[in-house]
Design a protein around this motif. Structure first.
Motif, mmCIF file in Angstrom:
data_model
loop_
_atom_site.group_PDB
_atom_site.id
_atom_site.type_symbol
_atom_site.label_atom_id
_atom_site.label_comp_id
_atom_site.label_asym_id
_atom_site.label_seq_id
_atom_site.Cartn_x
_atom_site.Cartn_y
_atom_site.Cartn_z
ATOM 1 N N VAL A 61 24.095 143.827 83.894
ATOM 2 C CA VAL A 61 24.006 145.289 83.815
ATOM 3 C C VAL A 61 23.683 145.802 85.206
ATOM 4 N N VAL A 62 24.385 146.836 85.666
ATOM 5 C CA VAL A 62 24.203 147.390 87.011
ATOM 6 C C VAL A 62 23.487 148.730 86.895
ATOM 7 N N ILE A 63 22.500 148.892 87.737
ATOM 8 C CA ILE A 63 21.735 150.145 87.798
ATOM 9 C C ILE A 63 21.784 150.626 89.236
ATOM 10 N N ALA A 64 22.128 151.900 89.445
ATOM 11 C CA ALA A 64 22.194 152.498 90.784
ATOM 12 C C ALA A 64 21.211 153.664 90.852
ATOM 13 N N ARG A 65 20.541 153.759 91.974
ATOM 14 C CA ARG A 65 19.568 154.846 92.175
ATOM 15 C C ARG A 65 19.883 155.532 93.511
ATOM 16 N N TYR A 66 19.881 156.833 93.425
ATOM 17 C CA TYR A 66 19.947 157.635 94.639
ATOM 18 C C TYR A 66 18.983 158.789 94.482
ATOM 19 N N GLN A 67 17.896 158.693 95.199
ATOM 20 C CA GLN A 67 16.830 159.678 95.092
ATOM 21 C C GLN A 67 16.426 159.834 93.629
ATOM 22 N N ASP A 68 16.640 160.986 93.003
ATOM 23 C CA ASP A 68 16.219 161.188 91.615
ATOM 24 C C ASP A 68 17.317 160.853 90.619
ATOM 25 N N LEU A 69 18.496 160.479 91.125
ATOM 26 C CA LEU A 69 19.609 160.174 90.229
ATOM 27 C C LEU A 69 19.578 158.693 89.858
ATOM 28 N N ALA A 87 21.836 155.823 87.439
ATOM 29 C CA ALA A 87 23.014 155.556 86.605
ATOM 30 C C ALA A 87 22.955 154.108 86.141
ATOM 31 N N VAL A 88 23.342 153.888 84.873
ATOM 32 C CA VAL A 88 23.301 152.548 84.272
ATOM 33 C C VAL A 88 24.665 152.250 83.680
ATOM 34 N N SER A 89 25.168 151.034 83.935
ATOM 35 C CA SER A 89 26.487 150.661 83.414
ATOM 36 C C SER A 89 26.470 150.503 81.908
ATOM 37 N N ASP A 90 25.288 150.236 81.317
ATOM 38 C CA ASP A 90 25.159 150.105 79.867
ATOM 39 C C ASP A 90 24.122 151.113 79.412
#
Length: 560
Positions: A137-145, A147-150
């Motif tokens: 499972v991939v999780i991306a963070r940019y500042q307050d954003l 996103a999760v692939s699942d």
């Protein structure tokens, strides 16, 4: 092109910063409460200290073999488990880091910074689609954003604050093994930097969650296999221990058996010594010791036999000249009244000493017959009271001895040998003790409860008693305790040679009995029946009491 478009090369460096070999992928991030160990080191199973067993040599050998085999097997299992676990986890960690690095490099080339929620979700989906493992499972963070692939995965549940901080401030990939809801996971995190010269961070952080349950099951299966292999090793060690114990203990048992036989008197017992080890050397030493002991025993027996033959031969050779000397001394004593006083005294002295020498020779002959096992019992049923009275009357002691001889006490004995016993015991009491001297006949049951009835004949005096230490030696040959006892007038009782009590004891043993000695002060009184107890109660304490004890056998009973 936006800076995000120019960052494609930077995306390559991002994962490259993690040095894709995973060498810096230790758990440098602080572990949360649920974090697993990230150093890849297995922990050896805790071993109980074997209990100390106390038993025979066989038990100790078997236990020693089994313990050594068990420790070796457990140690080998622990080392193999640790190395296998480390290898499996490192391979998984390296694969996850390389896979994430390559995929982020490919996808980040077309990614624009700053992103919006939609583009960030698309980025995580593209990275997740390109990963080799479908369980990641991939999780991306940019500042307050975020996103999760699942969408079913909570982005904050499996990423610890420590790992997030380490990724945020660092420029390399970080990974951490964590436990979530009882299941193991590998979390890999890396920052994305710009590809231009300043190499500043873009603020984008990418995390990949990898399920480690398959690796856990593989490691557990390996551990189970190692544990199952320990059982045959222990069984084989026990079998080898039994074999070794048998090899070692077989000569030891033979040596122990030979030692017991040697202690029981079998001086010919030997042990077969084969080989050149320590046990064979011990067997040879035992045989040499037994040889020396047997030679010493044979020499002592030969010397003892020679001494006995010498005594018997001398006694036999003295009988003829003593017979002549006795006749001459008798003639001189009969004519002593007609001789001058000095000559008369000398004649009487020669007569007395000749008679004493004759008695000594007779005693020596009797002892030699006992030593040669040449004595025989001429046993017949006898009235013991009549035998004792006849013995006292023969020696003129009837008026000097008090008797308590109940009628009807009959037993199968050798009358002549009973006469010898009475003469020795009463003669000793008259010579060394003080009046009154008492002879008490009675019967008593066996002290061991076997039901055997015994005849007892106690001879007591009221002299000073036996000196300390004399009881143990009073039946020794030629032992005299005269220095500590009152010396009475010489008599013709046959005493004075130092052999009287020894001969009396041998005659008692020939009947299957014994003679016991005690002081009247011990409360033994007359020593036989109930009369002795009454006597001890109203007569003065002191003196010695010799008690003859014979098994009460009557006609028709077995006798030896």
């Amino acid at each position: 092109m936006s800076r995000g478009d120019a960052r494609g090369g930077g995306a390559k460096r991002g994962p490259g910063a993690a040095r894709g070999d995973g060498a810096t992928g230790e758990d440098r991030a602080a572990r949360g409460p649920g974090a697993a160990r990230g150093d890849g080191r297995g922990t050896a199973p805790k071993r109980r200290r074997p209990r100390r067993l106390i038993g025979g040599l066989r038990v100790r050998l078997v236990v020693a073999f089994v313990v050594v085999a068990l420790i070796s097997a457990v140690t080998a299992t622990a080392l193999a488990y640790r190395d296998a676990r480390t290898a499996v986890l490192q391979r998984t960690q390296q694969a996850a880091v390389h896979d994430l690095r390559d995929q982020v490099t490919a996808v980040a080339a077309d990614f624009e910074i700053p992103p919006d929620q939609r583009s960030l979700s698309r980025f995580t989906a593209q990275v997740a689609e390109g990963l080799v493992s479908d369980s990641r499972v991939v999780i991306a963070r940019y500042q307050d954003l975020v996103a999760v692939s699942d969408s079913r995965v909570d982005p904050d549940a499996r990423i610890s604050p420590e790992l997030r901080t380490a990724v945020h401030i660092g420029d390399e990939a970080r990974f951490q093994r964590v436990m979530w809801r009882g299941e193991p996971y590998l979390v890999v995190g890396m920052p994305v930097r710009y590809a231009d010269g300043d190499r500043e961070t873009s603020g984008l952080e990418v995390y990949a969650l990898t399920d480690l349950r398959a690796e856990r099951d593989d490691i557990a299966a390996l551990l189970d296999s190692a544990r199952e292999g320990t059982i045959p090793v222990v069984v084989l060690a026990a079998a080898l221990a039994l074999l070794a114990a048998g090899t070692v203990l077989r000569p030891v048992r033979k040596l122990g058996r030979a030692t017991r036989e040697l202690a029981a008197g079998d001086l010919g017992s030997r042990v077969a010594a084969t080989g050149h080890d320590e046990l064979a050397e011990l067997a040879r030493t035992f045989n040499e010791t037994a040889d020396a002991l047997q030679a010493s025993d044979a020499e002592l027996r030969e010397q003892e036999a020679k001494a006995r033959r010498f005594v018997a031969d001398v006694s036999h050779e003295l009988r003829t000249p003593l017979a002549a000397m006795t006749m001459v001394a008798t003639v001189l004593e009969e004519d002593a009244a007609q001789l001058p006083p000095d000559a008369a005294h000398a004649a009487r002295t020669v007569g007395a000493e000749t008679a004493r020498l004759a008695r000594l020779v007779d005693d020596l002959m009797e002892i030699s017959r006992f030593d040669a096992k040449a004595v025989r019992l001429n046993a017949a049923e006898t009235d013991l009271a009549d035998t004792v009275r006849a013995s006292l009357a023969l020696r003129g002691w009837t008026d000097r001895v008090e008797t308590r001889l109940p009628e009807g006490v009959r037993a199968v004995v050798d009358r002549r040998r009973i006469d010898v016993i009475v003469a020795n015991l009463v003669g000793n009491a008259l010579r060394h003790g003080a009046p009154p001297v008492t002879v008490t006949l009675g019967t008593a049951p066996s002290a061991d409860g076997s039901g055997t009835e015994w005849v007892t004949l106690a001879v007591a005096d009221h002299g000073p008693g036996l000196p300390p230490g004399a009881r143990e030696r009073v039946f020794d040959r030629f032992y005299k305790a005269d220095a500590a006892r009152t010396r009475g007038a010489a008599d013709d009782s046959g005493q004075g040679s130092g052999l009287g009590t020894a001969i009396a004891l041998e005659n008692a043993r020939l009947h299957g009995g014994t003679i016991e000695v005690a002081d009247l002060a011990d409360g033994n009184g007359g020593g036989a029946g109930g009369d002795g107890g009454e006597r001890a109660a109203h007569e003065p304490r002191g003196g010695a009491v010799f008690t003859l004890r014979l098994p009460l056998r009557r006609t028709g009973e077995d006798t030896k």
